[in-house]
Design an enzyme around this catalytic site. Sequence first.
Site, PDB file in Angstrom:
ATOM      1  N   ASP A   1       3.168   9.779   1.387  1.00 19.63           N
ATOM      2  CA  ASP A   1       1.774   9.869   1.849  1.00 19.63           C
ATOM      3  C   ASP A   1       1.429   8.710   2.800  1.00 19.63           C
ATOM      4  O   ASP A   1       0.668   7.816   2.461  1.00 19.63           O
ATOM      5  CB  ASP A   1       0.849   9.854   0.617  1.00 19.63           C
ATOM      6  CG  ASP A   1      -0.565  10.298   0.966  1.00 19.63           C
ATOM      7  OD1 ASP A   1      -0.918  10.305   2.159  1.00 19.63           O
ATOM      8  OD2 ASP A   1      -1.321  10.624   0.032  1.00 19.63           O
TER       9      ASP A   1
ATOM     10  N   SER B   1      -7.156   4.228  -0.915  1.00 18.88           N
ATOM     11  CA  SER B   1      -6.084   4.968  -0.265  1.00 18.88           C
ATOM     12  C   SER B   1      -5.674   4.253   1.001  1.00 18.88           C
ATOM     13  O   SER B   1      -6.519   3.904   1.818  1.00 18.88           O
ATOM     14  CB  SER B   1      -6.563   6.362   0.113  1.00 18.88           C
ATOM     15  OG  SER B   1      -6.328   7.222  -0.936  1.00 18.88           O
TER      16      SER B   1
ATOM     17  N   HIS C   1      -2.993  11.398   3.981  1.00 22.90           N
ATOM     18  CA  HIS C   1      -4.249  12.124   3.737  1.00 22.90           C
ATOM     19  C   HIS C   1      -5.446  11.414   4.348  1.00 22.90           C
ATOM     20  O   HIS C   1      -6.495  12.027   4.514  1.00 22.90           O
ATOM     21  CB  HIS C   1      -4.442  12.410   2.239  1.00 22.90           C
ATOM     22  CG  HIS C   1      -4.853  11.244   1.394  1.00 22.90           C
ATOM     23  ND1 HIS C   1      -3.958  10.474   0.691  1.00 22.90           N
ATOM     24  CD2 HIS C   1      -6.067  10.716   1.135  1.00 22.90           C
ATOM     25  CE1 HIS C   1      -4.610   9.535   0.024  1.00 22.90           C
ATOM     26  NE2 HIS C   1      -5.891   9.657   0.275  1.00 22.90           N
TER      27      HIS C   1
HETATM   28  N1  ARG Z   1      -5.666  11.768  -4.866  1.00 24.19           N
HETATM   29  C1  ARG Z   1      -5.504  11.017  -3.659  1.00 24.19           C
HETATM   30  C2  ARG Z   1      -6.861  10.503  -3.183  1.00 24.19           C
HETATM   31  O1  ARG Z   1      -7.806  10.577  -3.881  1.00 24.19           O
HETATM   32  C3  ARG Z   1      -4.769  11.813  -2.627  1.00 24.19           C
HETATM   33  C4  ARG Z   1      -5.514  12.966  -2.042  1.00 24.19           C
HETATM   34  C5  ARG Z   1      -4.781  13.759  -1.002  1.00 24.19           C
HETATM   35  N2  ARG Z   1      -3.831  14.703  -1.551  1.00 24.19           N
HETATM   36  C6  ARG Z   1      -4.119  15.961  -1.919  1.00 24.19           C
HETATM   37  N3  ARG Z   1      -3.178  16.713  -2.418  1.00 24.19           N
HETATM   38  N4  ARG Z   1      -5.328  16.484  -1.780  1.00 24.19           N
HETATM   39  O2  ARG Z   1      -7.199  10.387  -2.050  1.00 24.19           O
HETATM   40  N1  GLU Z   2      -6.376   8.819  -3.044  1.00 21.58           N
HETATM   41  C1  GLU Z   2      -7.501   7.952  -3.231  1.00 21.58           C
HETATM   42  C2  GLU Z   2      -8.288   7.626  -1.976  1.00 21.58           C
HETATM   43  O1  GLU Z   2      -8.472   8.430  -1.115  1.00 21.58           O
HETATM   44  C3  GLU Z   2      -7.030   6.718  -3.852  1.00 21.58           C
HETATM   45  C4  GLU Z   2      -6.686   6.997  -5.206  1.00 21.58           C
HETATM   46  C5  GLU Z   2      -7.719   6.550  -6.156  1.00 21.58           C
HETATM   47  O2  GLU Z   2      -8.829   7.085  -6.238  1.00 21.58           O
HETATM   48  O3  GLU Z   2      -7.343   5.617  -6.839  1.00 21.58           O
HETATM   49  O4  GLU Z   2      -8.838   6.571  -1.847  1.00 21.58           O
END
Ligand code: ARG
Ligand code: GLU
Length: 726
Positions: A229, A659, A93
């Site tokens: 990911d 991330s 991502h």
């Molecule tokens: N939650 C993770 C972050 O904050 C992954 C985001 C990407 N995945 C998604 N399904 N949108 O970046």
């Molecule tokens: N998916 C998150 C990011 O883009 C990391 C997850 C979090 O917030 O801990 O940094």
Amino acid sequence: MFRRRKISKVLTNGLLVLYMLSSSSGSFAKEGMWIPATLKAREKDMQAMGLQIPVDRLYNETGTGLNNAVVLFGRGCTGEVISPQGLILTNHHCGYGSVQGISSTDKDYFANGFFAKNQNEEIPCPGLTVTFIRRMENVTDKILNKKTDTLPENLRDSIILKNILATEQEFKKITHLDATIKSYFEGNQYWVAITETYKDIRLVGFPPNGIGAFGGDVENWMWPRHTGDFSMFRIYADKDNKPAAFATSNQPYHADQYFKINSSGYKEGDFTMVYGFPGTTQEYISSYELKQVYNISDPISIAARTRKLDVWSKHMTGSRENFLKYTSKRAGVANGWKKWQGEVKGLQLNNVIAKKQAFEQSFRKWAEQQKDNEQLKTLLPQLKKEAESVDNLIEQDQYNKEAVLGIELIQQGASFENLINCFRLNLSKEALADTLNKQIKGWAGFYKNYDSATDKDVFISLMVLYFNKCAAWMPEYCKTEYKNHIQDIAKWANDIYGNSMIASYDKLKAFGSNVQPADSSKLLADPAWRLYDAINTVRKQKIIKVLKDYNSKMRSLNRLYMKSQMQMQNKQTFYPNANLTLRLAYGPVKGLDPDGPAKYSFQTTLGETVALDDSTSDIFRVPKKLKELYRTKDYGRWGVNGTMPLAFLAANHTSGGNSGSPVLNARGELIGTNFDRAYEGTMSDYYFDPSRCRNISVDIRYTLFIVDKFGDAGWLIDEMDIVQKK
Ligand code: ARG
Ligand code: GLU
């Protein structure tokens, strides 16, 4: 605020508060994201938990520290160098936006994935950069002095800014590198980071969405998790190994420091570290500001985005073109939307506001005992008064931002204003046409990812929300439009989207191709512009100005609050809130059982992924080739007794920006890539609870398996340094 100090019991009437010092026993999750240059003070604690290398290896100032193997990837992610040839591993991502820029319906890397077969096939990603942190230094003495303490806030700010700029210049001169100074501990400390930013970054490997985004928004922010990911890029440098703009003559960056990879796994309780760039946390704020998040900003953002996402999903389902236009935007909007839901739930389940209030009571008691410090005694009441005085403005502005400016057409009003400004320059006809058309050309990027039929439905849905909630604050223009259209908002939308130049690039270009100096009236009459202008004017006059003053007052109050919390708890080591600078967190591999004895495992496997396979679903469809590899158990060197480990949980304190961060074992070897947190645990941006807060990582063995067996890119594995011993 509660570092190393756990409130074990809070009676909600707030009368009895029992604090207990938590032990620093090895099995506990660890709160804290530490500045690498201060790790010496953590070394004993880290070693007691399992660290087997000196912290000097993690960070030093002679160029031999592992800090030189961690990069800020793009503007808000982390990446790690995993080969001497500048190969970088980050999240799928995190590469998503760049990959969208080089994808099309012909070259659909989201559907098919991409793995270069050799370096010549690696694809340049315009605009993508990575930044190394070579060194950090505490420069508080150069930025703050006795004088700055006593000045009014705005004067203080301007002197500090001057000091920052001058000090950055000094460092740039000495180091011949970039230097950026940021504030820590709410303005009580300043640190400089000496950095190097590389600008020629190329895509190397990107699994299809069926792996890299598997589970989509349904699994996002959740455990158990089945997303591979990850993605891979390579840094290119000039002949001196220095940053350079893209050039075919550039060479892969030669990395002295890169992470060795350990493919022998881990077990529950093993020591881990996460090294990366957490973006924003507010661990030390008062209950009054936390209430604004919990009661106002989060719920409004969730409500507005629920509507927008419903509409986007509908329009993306039937059309691959729309899917490609909106997939990256959708992921971003949905990501916040779901995170805030987890956050609200976590804050509620953990009674975080009550805990903050309990802390504030003991703070007040402590403040009472401080002699000759009237300011301290009134600090919390002042914070309360200030915060509560803007609650309604914050509410209104959240609707402005998420509902009205969440409509792409209206949001574009800001750029439209630039077009209008061209007419205010009194240019000749030719010069006007030239300036204006250059601007219009710059809109191409917006239209590449814009579908006005989709946006029109968003408009209908979000304007209804705005009208329902913001009647009291609406500008006159909106009130009139509201009266005229409340019976039929769809008709209003048809009028606006049918007539506005913003809704159609062709119309805008046609306008530009034959523009006359008197034509500004045509722009000023544009219905989308008028709506934007009406809302923006009220926003500027009645909201932003007040909030600016408020923020400035709060900065000063919170600076004192932070400083005083540190004085009150002077036996503890504090870590600064995240500010998108390099940090290290540490904690054990650890499963999660938020609701009692039904213990979720700390690890998921490919088998569990295949069990979720659903050919009718966009996000749960496992690629054929992956199913085949599973069926034949063709895992190469990466499987363990016939299973393929996929993701795992640990109790590190991470945040957005982490991330893509390297997850390391006790010897500083790479065992995974961080990509998420578990739902309620996202409250850790305000309060870290070791029983709930977990970071989620892709197991490095799954990454290598996909590269090797799914992507047939064994040549990449060959350039890595893989150790297998435990
Ligand atoms: N939650 C993770 C972050 O904050 C992954 C985001 C990407 N995945 C998604 N399904 N949108 O970046
Ligand atoms: N998916 C998150 C990011 O883009 C990391 C997850 C979090 O917030 O801990 O940094």
